[in-house]
Enzyme design. Structure first.
Site, PDB file in Angstrom:
ATOM      1  N   LYS A 116     -12.819   9.378  12.931  1.00 56.57           N
ATOM      2  CA  LYS A 116     -12.875  10.452  11.940  1.00 56.57           C
ATOM      3  C   LYS A 116     -12.207   9.948  10.673  1.00 56.57           C
ATOM      4  O   LYS A 116     -10.991   9.927  10.540  1.00 56.57           O
ATOM      5  CB  LYS A 116     -12.158  11.715  12.414  1.00 56.57           C
ATOM      6  CG  LYS A 116     -12.446  12.885  11.469  1.00 56.57           C
ATOM      7  CD  LYS A 116     -11.310  13.855  11.306  1.00 56.57           C
ATOM      8  CE  LYS A 116     -10.314  13.530  10.241  1.00 56.57           C
ATOM      9  NZ  LYS A 116     -10.777  13.511   8.849  1.00 56.57           N
ATOM     10  N   GLU A 154       0.722   5.373  11.773  1.00 56.78           N
ATOM     11  CA  GLU A 154       1.090   4.649  10.550  1.00 56.78           C
ATOM     12  C   GLU A 154       1.235   5.697   9.470  1.00 56.78           C
ATOM     13  O   GLU A 154       0.244   6.288   9.038  1.00 56.78           O
ATOM     14  CB  GLU A 154      -0.006   3.644  10.166  1.00 56.78           C
ATOM     15  CG  GLU A 154      -0.242   2.537  11.173  1.00 56.78           C
ATOM     16  CD  GLU A 154       0.940   1.597  11.313  1.00 56.78           C
ATOM     17  OE1 GLU A 154       1.810   1.576  10.423  1.00 56.78           O
ATOM     18  OE2 GLU A 154       1.011   0.905  12.336  1.00 56.78           O
ATOM     19  N   CYS A 206       0.822   3.139   0.888  1.00 58.04           N
ATOM     20  CA  CYS A 206       1.949   3.617   1.679  1.00 58.04           C
ATOM     21  C   CYS A 206       3.172   2.713   1.563  1.00 58.04           C
ATOM     22  O   CYS A 206       4.297   3.167   1.667  1.00 58.04           O
ATOM     23  CB  CYS A 206       1.521   3.715   3.130  1.00 58.04           C
ATOM     24  SG  CYS A 206       0.713   2.217   3.691  1.00 58.04           S
ATOM     25  N   GLU A 238       7.457  10.867  -1.242  1.00 56.26           N
ATOM     26  CA  GLU A 238       6.304  10.059  -1.656  1.00 56.26           C
ATOM     27  C   GLU A 238       5.644  10.745  -2.839  1.00 56.26           C
ATOM     28  O   GLU A 238       5.296  11.925  -2.742  1.00 56.26           O
ATOM     29  CB  GLU A 238       5.278  10.010  -0.515  1.00 56.26           C
ATOM     30  CG  GLU A 238       5.354   8.803   0.351  1.00 56.26           C
ATOM     31  CD  GLU A 238       4.113   8.663   1.242  1.00 56.26           C
ATOM     32  OE1 GLU A 238       3.614   9.679   1.754  1.00 56.26           O
ATOM     33  OE2 GLU A 238       3.671   7.526   1.428  1.00 56.26           O
TER      34      GLU A 238
HETATM   35  P1  NAD Z   1      -3.325  13.073   5.462  1.00 55.98           P
HETATM   36  O1  NAD Z   1      -2.283  13.100   6.513  1.00 55.98           O
HETATM   37  O2  NAD Z   1      -3.537  14.303   4.658  1.00 55.98           O
HETATM   38  O3  NAD Z   1      -4.746  12.740   6.099  1.00 55.98           O
HETATM   39  C1  NAD Z   1      -4.955  11.583   6.874  1.00 55.98           C
HETATM   40  C2  NAD Z   1      -6.034  11.845   7.887  1.00 55.98           C
HETATM   41  O4  NAD Z   1      -5.558  12.823   8.805  1.00 55.98           O
HETATM   42  C3  NAD Z   1      -7.317  12.439   7.282  1.00 55.98           C
HETATM   43  O5  NAD Z   1      -8.420  11.913   7.978  1.00 55.98           O
HETATM   44  C4  NAD Z   1      -7.152  13.928   7.551  1.00 55.98           C
HETATM   45  O6  NAD Z   1      -8.389  14.597   7.619  1.00 55.98           O
HETATM   46  C5  NAD Z   1      -6.449  13.906   8.898  1.00 55.98           C
HETATM   47  N1  NAD Z   1      -5.650  15.089   9.220  1.00 55.98           N
HETATM   48  C6  NAD Z   1      -5.031  15.943   8.376  1.00 55.98           C
HETATM   49  N2  NAD Z   1      -4.396  16.912   9.083  1.00 55.98           N
HETATM   50  C7  NAD Z   1      -4.620  16.654  10.397  1.00 55.98           C
HETATM   51  C8  NAD Z   1      -4.230  17.289  11.617  1.00 55.98           C
HETATM   52  N3  NAD Z   1      -3.492  18.405  11.626  1.00 55.98           N
HETATM   53  N4  NAD Z   1      -4.632  16.730  12.785  1.00 55.98           N
HETATM   54  C9  NAD Z   1      -5.374  15.604  12.798  1.00 55.98           C
HETATM   55  N5  NAD Z   1      -5.781  14.975  11.690  1.00 55.98           N
HETATM   56  C10 NAD Z   1      -5.400  15.480  10.491  1.00 55.98           C
HETATM   57  O7  NAD Z   1      -3.012  11.804   4.562  1.00 55.98           O
HETATM   58  P2  NAD Z   1      -3.821  11.266   3.311  1.00 55.98           P
HETATM   59  O8  NAD Z   1      -3.440  12.124   2.143  1.00 55.98           O
HETATM   60  O9  NAD Z   1      -5.278  11.121   3.654  1.00 55.98           O
HETATM   61  O10 NAD Z   1      -3.244   9.787   3.155  1.00 55.98           O
HETATM   62  C11 NAD Z   1      -2.086   9.518   2.467  1.00 55.98           C
HETATM   63  C12 NAD Z   1      -0.931   9.327   3.424  1.00 55.98           C
HETATM   64  O11 NAD Z   1      -1.230   8.273   4.327  1.00 55.98           O
HETATM   65  C13 NAD Z   1       0.337   8.906   2.734  1.00 55.98           C
HETATM   66  O12 NAD Z   1       1.428   9.589   3.287  1.00 55.98           O
HETATM   67  C14 NAD Z   1       0.438   7.421   3.041  1.00 55.98           C
HETATM   68  O13 NAD Z   1       1.743   6.906   2.983  1.00 55.98           O
HETATM   69  C15 NAD Z   1      -0.138   7.367   4.398  1.00 55.98           C
HETATM   70  N6  NAD Z   1      -0.627   6.032   4.729  1.00 55.98           N
HETATM   71  C16 NAD Z   1       0.081   5.261   5.603  1.00 55.98           C
HETATM   72  C17 NAD Z   1      -0.346   3.973   5.912  1.00 55.98           C
HETATM   73  C18 NAD Z   1       0.423   3.103   6.863  1.00 55.98           C
HETATM   74  O14 NAD Z   1      -0.151   2.134   7.349  1.00 55.98           O
HETATM   75  N7  NAD Z   1       1.665   3.394   7.177  1.00 55.98           N
HETATM   76  C19 NAD Z   1      -1.496   3.475   5.323  1.00 55.98           C
HETATM   77  C20 NAD Z   1      -2.200   4.275   4.444  1.00 55.98           C
HETATM   78  C21 NAD Z   1      -1.748   5.566   4.164  1.00 55.98           C
END
Ligand code: NAD
Length: 474
Positions: free
Chosen positions: A171, A246, A280, A380
């Site tokens: 997803k 992550e 991130c 962040e």
């Molecule tokens: P997000 O948490 O809003 O969404 C990430 C994914 O999770 C999306 O596919 C979203 O649809 C899904 N999601 C959202 N709520 C959910 C739930 N309740 N249950 C299951 N899935 C859910 O994050 P984002 O805004 O898409 O990405 C940015 C974030 O990702 C930042 O915090 C960044 O630091 C982090 N990030 C971390 C890494 C790493 O490797 N540590 C890499 C890239 C991004």
């Protein structure tokens, strides 16, 4: 775009059960470039059933067979790199040069890392006590990815799952579905058996949470915010799934006066701004030895003022827009928070750069005279915003660096290698970059504390998708 409104289940593109449409917007033009369907519970069940059925044979497949499939995947990926790069320009606003050389390139780099890892891994290991250990695939995996490094994150999850003999349901972020569709077409062309890989588009609370709650999913691998990752872990707990996370970061860069200040500080600031600050592990907190503090602020300001912002469709090393209005509003409000908290706005600020009324462009911003208790130093921001904080001693630098709930990465700039390793050993983070050292494909990537658990990439990334079975001989 063909297949954008379809899901890929059991080896074919299918019409979703749900009919809930979601517009995909180009952040540079704010115009719609297509739409996806947000899946429902029925779609999740359909994909998990397909992955479950496929696991019976694929989970027993030989390493040799899977290496052949990965070789085919490599050759198909190389054919579609330009398509992947252009998709990310449109759906996320990544400038084309960066999209090609960094974002799309990750699909090849990580794949080569995983092929080497699978090749090198012993399938059968005899212990000194005579017992034998064998590695087996975990099972059906639910993979959830964010929008900020769309192909990189998909590659870091899908490839090790398939390499290990797992089957999966991906997803991707609902904001970056186009690159995921192209990646799925690549997997299809590589000839993976039907049901081994499945794609369901959708939002977090329905499809993401549906995968985490599904009793037939054995592992969840999630990349995204700490908020959503916590939810995935909580939901997965009911069926005791393996969960790898992550999550976010607020990575420090410790600048000591004995480094090449001009070179190190300019590189750090550009690194923080790269991908329009939406990484991130970006070095967002510049911790600076007080004796060179004023000089560092001047260098950071010069780098920010020289940082071009432009249309992502153009070649070059400029920054594109943020990925969406949500992110634009979030970054604007955090810049205002910094001003209201009393930090000194040294470059950039609120509003759009001159000449960019349309598109979610922001000004590269530097805050000086920040203290580590301010919200701009703790949360962040996920935009091209760097904060500068002075320190008086090595001990204080380490204390400030670790004074965060996160632990993804840290950066050290010093002319003294002994100090670099001494300081690195005290930092509670998953990676330390010393004097500009960058990430290499095949190395583990992941965080301590609220930045998550597990490691992605290479041998350790592969092991996350494997169970260990011990054979005791009579
Ligand atoms: P997000 O948490 O809003 O969404 C990430 C994914 O999770 C999306 O596919 C979203 O649809 C899904 N999601 C959202 N709520 C959910 C739930 N309740 N249950 C299951 N899935 C859910 O994050 P984002 O805004 O898409 O990405 C940015 C974030 O990702 C930042 O915090 C960044 O630091 C982090 N990030 C971390 C890494 C790493 O490797 N540590 C890499 C890239 C991004």
């Amino acid at each position: 775009m063909q297949n954008l409104d379809k899901f890929y289940i059991n080896g074919e593109w299918v019409t979703p059960h749900s009919s809930d449409k979601f517009a995909v917007l180009n952040p540079a033009t704010e115009q719609s470039i297509g739409s996806i369907i947000l899946g429902d519970e029925h779609d999740v069940n359909h994909a998990v059933d397909s992955a479950t059925e496929a696991f019976a044979a694929y989970g027993q497949s030989s390493k040799h067979y899977r290496l052949d499939l990965l070789a085919a995947l490599l050759s198909e990926t190389k054919k579609r790199l330009e398509d992947l790069a252009h998709a990310m320009v449109l759906e996320m606003g990544v400038p084309i040069s960066f999209s090609r050389t960094m974002q799309a390139d990750a699909a090849v780099g990580h794949l080569e890392g995983f092929i080497a890892a699978l090749n090198s891994q012993k399938e059968r290991e005899e212990l000194d006590n005579g017992d034998v250990i064998v590695r087996e695939p975990v099972g059906v995996c639910g993979l959830i990815t964010p929008w900020n490094w769309p192909v990189n994150q998909v590659a870091l999850k899908v490839i090790p799952a398939l390499a290990a003999g797992c089957t999966c349901v991906l997803k991707p972020s609902e904001y970056t579905p186009m690159s995921a569709v192209i990646y799925t077409e690549i997997i299809h062309a590589a000839g993976f058996p039907a049901g081994v890989f499945n794609l369901v588009q959708g939002d977090g609370p329905t499809v993401g949470a549906g995968l985490a709650a599904h009793p037939d999913v054995h592992m969840m691998s999630f990349t995204g915010s700490t908020r959503a990752g916590t939810e995935v872990m909580r939901t997965s707990a009911a069926s005791v799934k393996r969960v790898t996370l992550e999550l976010g970061g607020k990575s420090p860069d410790l600048v000591f006066a004995d480094c090449d200040l001009e070179e190190c500080v300019t590189t750090t600031v550009l690194n923080c701004f790269s991908n329009t600050g939406q990484s991130c592990d970006a070095p967002t907190r510049l911790l600076v030895e007080r004796s060179c503090y004023d000089q560092v602020v001047d260098i950071a300001v010069a780098a920010a003022n020289a940082q071009a912002v432009d249309d992502p469709a153009k070649e070059g090393d400029h920054l594109g827009p943020l990925f969406d209005k949500i992110q634009y509003d979030r970054v604007q409000s955090m810049i205002q928070v910094g001003i209201d908290e009393g930090a000194r706005l040294a470059a950039g600020g609120t509003g759009k750069p001159e000449g960019f009324d349309t598109g979610w462009y922001v000004k590269p911003t530097v805050f000086a005279d920040v203290n580590n208790d301010m919200r701009i130093a703790r949360e962040e921001i996920f935009g091209p915003v760097i904060v500068v904080i002075p320190f008086d001693s090595e001990e204080e630098a380490v204390e400030l660096a670790n004074d965060t709930p996160y632990g993804l990465a840290a950066y050290i700039e010093t002319g003294d290698v002994v100090r670099a390793e001494r300081v690195a050993s005290k930092l509670r983070v998953g990676a330390v970059h010393i004097n500009g050292g960058g990430y290499n494909y095949g190395s583990p990537f992941g965080g301590y504390r609220q930045s998550g658990n597990g490691r992605e990439g290479g041998v350790m990334g592969l092991e996350d998708y494997q169970e260990i079975k011990t054979l005791h001989f009579g």
